[in-house]
Every structure is written in structure tokens, then in C-alpha cells.
Design an enzyme around this catalytic site. Structure first.
Site, PDB file in Angstrom:
ATOM      1  N   GLY A 100       0.824  -1.206   0.000  1.00 17.47           N
ATOM      2  CA  GLY A 100       0.000   0.000   0.000  1.00 17.47           C
ATOM      3  C   GLY A 100       0.855   1.251   0.000  1.00 17.47           C
ATOM      4  O   GLY A 100       1.130   1.825   1.065  1.00 17.47           O
ATOM      5  N   TYR A 101       1.284   1.663  -1.174  1.00 17.48           N
ATOM      6  CA  TYR A 101       2.130   2.847  -1.302  1.00 17.48           C
ATOM      7  C   TYR A 101       1.407   3.970  -2.051  1.00 17.48           C
ATOM      8  O   TYR A 101       0.976   4.953  -1.472  1.00 17.48           O
ATOM      9  CB  TYR A 101       3.433   2.476  -2.036  1.00 17.48           C
ATOM     10  CG  TYR A 101       4.575   2.057  -1.144  1.00 17.48           C
ATOM     11  CD1 TYR A 101       4.369   1.347   0.028  1.00 17.48           C
ATOM     12  CD2 TYR A 101       5.895   2.353  -1.498  1.00 17.48           C
ATOM     13  CE1 TYR A 101       5.429   0.952   0.826  1.00 17.48           C
ATOM     14  CE2 TYR A 101       6.965   1.963  -0.709  1.00 17.48           C
ATOM     15  CZ  TYR A 101       6.729   1.265   0.457  1.00 17.48           C
ATOM     16  OH  TYR A 101       7.786   0.883   1.231  1.00 17.48           O
ATOM     17  N   GLU A 145      12.088  -3.091  -4.450  1.00 21.83           N
ATOM     18  CA  GLU A 145      11.039  -3.133  -5.461  1.00 21.83           C
ATOM     19  C   GLU A 145      11.615  -2.828  -6.835  1.00 21.83           C
ATOM     20  O   GLU A 145      11.299  -3.507  -7.820  1.00 21.83           O
ATOM     21  CB  GLU A 145       9.931  -2.132  -5.133  1.00 21.83           C
ATOM     22  CG  GLU A 145       8.820  -2.127  -6.177  1.00 21.83           C
ATOM     23  CD  GLU A 145       7.784  -1.044  -5.946  1.00 21.83           C
ATOM     24  OE1 GLU A 145       6.687  -1.156  -6.520  1.00 21.83           O
ATOM     25  OE2 GLU A 145       8.066  -0.077  -5.219  1.00 21.83           O
TER      26      GLU A 145
END
Length: 395
Positions: free
Chosen positions: A134-135, A256
Site C-alpha cells: 500500500g504505497y 522493489e
């Protein structure tokens, strides 16, 4: 570890793979069901997938470089590299795909409490929990620190309200690692890195459809979601410190971008020239030259990726190197699919037939357009590279 020790480990690994990796798990991934993500609602596609996963869990090979006490095999960097090479040699599929492995795990290993590591890392390694990230928010993508999802402190818990976007597989995830603003007065030191269950009351998701016809992305909504501050002794519901989640977020973003770049190998660093000739027969000389140049660049990128990973492990990597790898890997992958479309001719334009796996070439080509947005846009990556690696002045 000496060369002779590594040679012995390679021979042992090769023998183990031959004995434990079923033939079906050595074939290329053809559809979503060929990838096992784990989680509380996971189902195996077939017995071979189940057998391969269970063998790797028992050996610690879902997360081979993690310590044994957290579900890994405790391999050294050199041993982990040998395992990657031997799995690649036989075309073995990964036994488990997981944002917990690629992103949350490294952050917990670095910032987590012992209680968090014992619980969450072992659950990840055993495929018992599936995480989403959840970014990004509407209006807070590359400028992530402007996020507005807010957690109101209620003493022993927070009440979280807000929205996230581009949340990959949120509709299938068990838990979320989420950036939540907990201090509205401090932009950077007012964000907390929270962990909570996607089954919590007030959490909902809505899939986002892409031009490729499918998508892993979702909008995710939080409406008065109660997040406890602890899940037990030494298991806080946040990683690092309250209001210092941006430190964790920056660390995780590096992993990421490493994942998106494909720095550790994978399809985008493999040759395509010979494969295109087999599929398409005689090709235009100019296209043949472009395919050959791609193969050279892919091999160079793979070598750069190995060097980058080695530098990370010994603490010598430049902090902005993940940005460089992410940009280069993104452009390489987009170029790969452009060439595959060119070599495929009119067949590559097909959208629905069984022969092309439901238009897989064209759908995959369209999907690569998101590579230059997700994990930080290419424009932002180039700005970071110019300022932090090349030391060029800002605009």
C-alpha cells in the site's frame, strides 16, 4: 568458501534439483495459474506444483539466502548464486512468488523486531501469507511522501482512512504493508509503515483494467479500519518506529526497483534471437541484427545485475543504483517485447486465438508500457541518476 567447496555444493544442488524438480516445473510459465503465490486461499494447479513447492519449503529454497531460523536455507551469497544458476540451467520455475519475499522480507530483516521476524518471515517462507503493498495514492505516485491516508491514534490502535491505487493483487492478498500518515505536521517524519489484515472491517478493493485486457492492479479503500498497535509480545503492527516509516519505505523501494528491473536474471536477461528464428523462420537482415544486438545488451545487463547484487551484499552499492537498474531493466524489457512483436509479424497482432495463448504476445507487449510507470516513473529515475550518480545540477 573455496572453489572446491562451491564445486561440491554445485554438484549437490544439481543432484537435488534433478531428484526434486518435476519435469512439469521445468516448462515455461504459460498462464497465471502456473505461478504459485501462496496465501491462506491458495490452491495448487497440479500435483507437480505442490510437490516442487513442498520440497523447496523443506529445503529452505523458497528464500534460500534467509537465515534458517526464518525459514531460509542460510546460503552464502556465492551459494545462492550457484542455486540460481542451476535452477536457470534446467528452466526451473520459482517454487513461490511473493511480495513478501521480494519486498517486505528484506525490510523486516533490516528493521524488524525478533518477534516480527519469527512470525512473519516464517509465514512468508512457508507460503502461508500473501502480502500486497500500500504505497501509491491518487495524486501521490512519484511524489509518494505527499500521501494522505491517515491513521488516527486511539491509544491501543489506529483508525485508518484513505485510499491506495495500483495495489497489485490487493483483491487476492491476505495482509498489506501500508504507508499511513500518523503526523500531519511533519511531511517526512510523520509516516508509519503499518502491517494489517486485508480481511479487517472497512478494507475493500476494486480491480483496475489495463489496455492489455487484464491487470493485477486494484484501488484499495480504507474506511475506519481499526489497526491494533501490537499482535503480541515483540510483534508491533508497524516496522521500524512510529512516524519514521519513510526510512523503511525508501529501503523497500530499492528492493522493489531491483525486482522490477530483473537485476537477478529472469526472462528479460535471456537471449531471444535464436527463439525468434525458430518461431518465425527467415527474418529481415536488419531485424536479425537488432535481435543480435538485444542479446548482447541482455547479457551485459545480466552481468551488471550480478555486480550490483554483489555490491549490495557487501554494502558497497551506491544508494541510487537501484534507480539505474530499474530504468535500464525497464527499457530492456520494453525493447524485448517490441522486437518480439516485430519478429512475430501479423501473428503477433492476434488477440484471442488458442494458437497464441489468447493473444499473449500482444497483451504482454501492452503490459510492458506500465514498466516505465510502476515503482517510480522513468523520468523520475533519470532525474535521480543525473543528480545522485552523475552529480549534474538540478533544473
Amino acid at each position: 568458501m573455496s572453489d572446491s567447496d562451491l564445486d561440491a555444493f554445485r554438484a549437490e544442488t544439481r543432484a537435488w534439483l534433478e531428484a526434486n524438480c518435476p519435469p512439469e516445473m521445468r516448462e515455461p510459465v504459460r498462464d497465471e495459474d502456473d505461478v504459485y503465490w501462496g496465501g491462506r486461499n491458495a490452491k495448487f494447479k497440479n500435483d507437480a506444483q505442490k510437490a516442487w513447492f513442498e520440497a523447496c519449503v523443506a529445503k529452505g529454497y523458497t528464500v534460500p539466502a534467509w537465515p534458517k531460523e526464518y525459514g531460509g536455507a542460510g546460503l552464502s551469497p556465492a551459494e545462492a548464486k550457484v542455486l540460481r544458476e542451476e535452477m536457470s540451467r534446467i528452466g526451473a520455475r520459482p517454487p513461490l512468488s511473493s511480495f513478501g519475499i521480494w519486498m517486505l522480507g528484506p525490510a523486516l530483516l533490516h528493521f524488524g523486531t525478533e518477534g516480527q521476524k519469527q512470525r512473519f518471515l516464517n509465514e512468508i517462507a512457508r507460503g502461508e501469507i500473501r502480502w500486497c503493498q500500500g504505497y501509491s495514492e491518487p495524486g501521490s505516485g512519484s511524489d509518494l511522501v505527499s500521501l494522505q491516508t491517515y491513521g488516527e491514534d486511539k491509544g491501543d490502535h489506529w483508525v485508518v482512512n484513505g485510499q491506495k491505487i495500483w495495489t497489485s493483487y490487493a483483491d487476492k492478498a491476505d495482509w498489506i504493508f501500508c504507508l499511513v500518515r500518523t503526523d500531519k505536521e511533519n511531511k517526512y517524519q510523520g509516516i508509519t509503515f503499518m502491517l494489517y489484515d486485508m480481511a479487517s472491517a472497512g478494507v475493500s478493493t476494486k480491480p483496475i483494467l489495463l489496455i492489455s485486457g487484464s491487470s493485477p492492479f486494484c484501488e484499495t479503500f480504507f474506511d475506519d479500519v481499526s489497526v491494533p498497535k501490537s499482535y503480541g509480545e515483540d510483534i508491533p503492527a508497524y516496522v521500524g518506529q512510529v512516524n519514521r516509516g519513510w526510512d523503511v519505505a525508501k529501503y523497500l523501494l530499492g528492493h522493489e526497483r531491483e525486482m522490477i528491473s530483473g537485476a537477478d536474471g529472469g526472462d528479460r536477461t535471456s537471449a531471444i534471437g535464436a527463439a525468434m528464428l525458430r518461431l518465425s523462420g527467415e527474418l529481415d537482415p536488419v531485424l536479425r541484427a537488432e535481435l543480435a544486438q538485444f542479446d548482447v545488451d541482455a547479457l551485459a545487463y545480466a552481468a551488471m545485475g550480478e555486480k550490483f547484487l554483489d555490491e549490495i551484499k557487501v554494502g558497497k552499492a551506491h544508494p541510487a543504483q537501484p534507480n539505474m537498474m530499474k530504468y535500464a531493466g525497464t527499457e530492456l524489457n520494453k525493447r524485448r517485447h517490441e522486437l518480439m512483436m516485430a519478429a512475430g509479424g501479423t501473428r503477433a497482432l492476434e488477440w484471442d486465438s488458442e494458437e497464441t495463448g489468447g493473444g499473449k504476445p500482444s497483451r504482454n507487449w501492452l503490459r510492458t508500457k506500465a514498466n516505465s510507470i510502476e515503482g517510480g516513473t522513468s523520468e523520475v529515475m533519470l532525474n535521480v541518476i543525473s543528480k545522485r550518480i552523475l552529480d549534474l545540477p538540478g533544473a
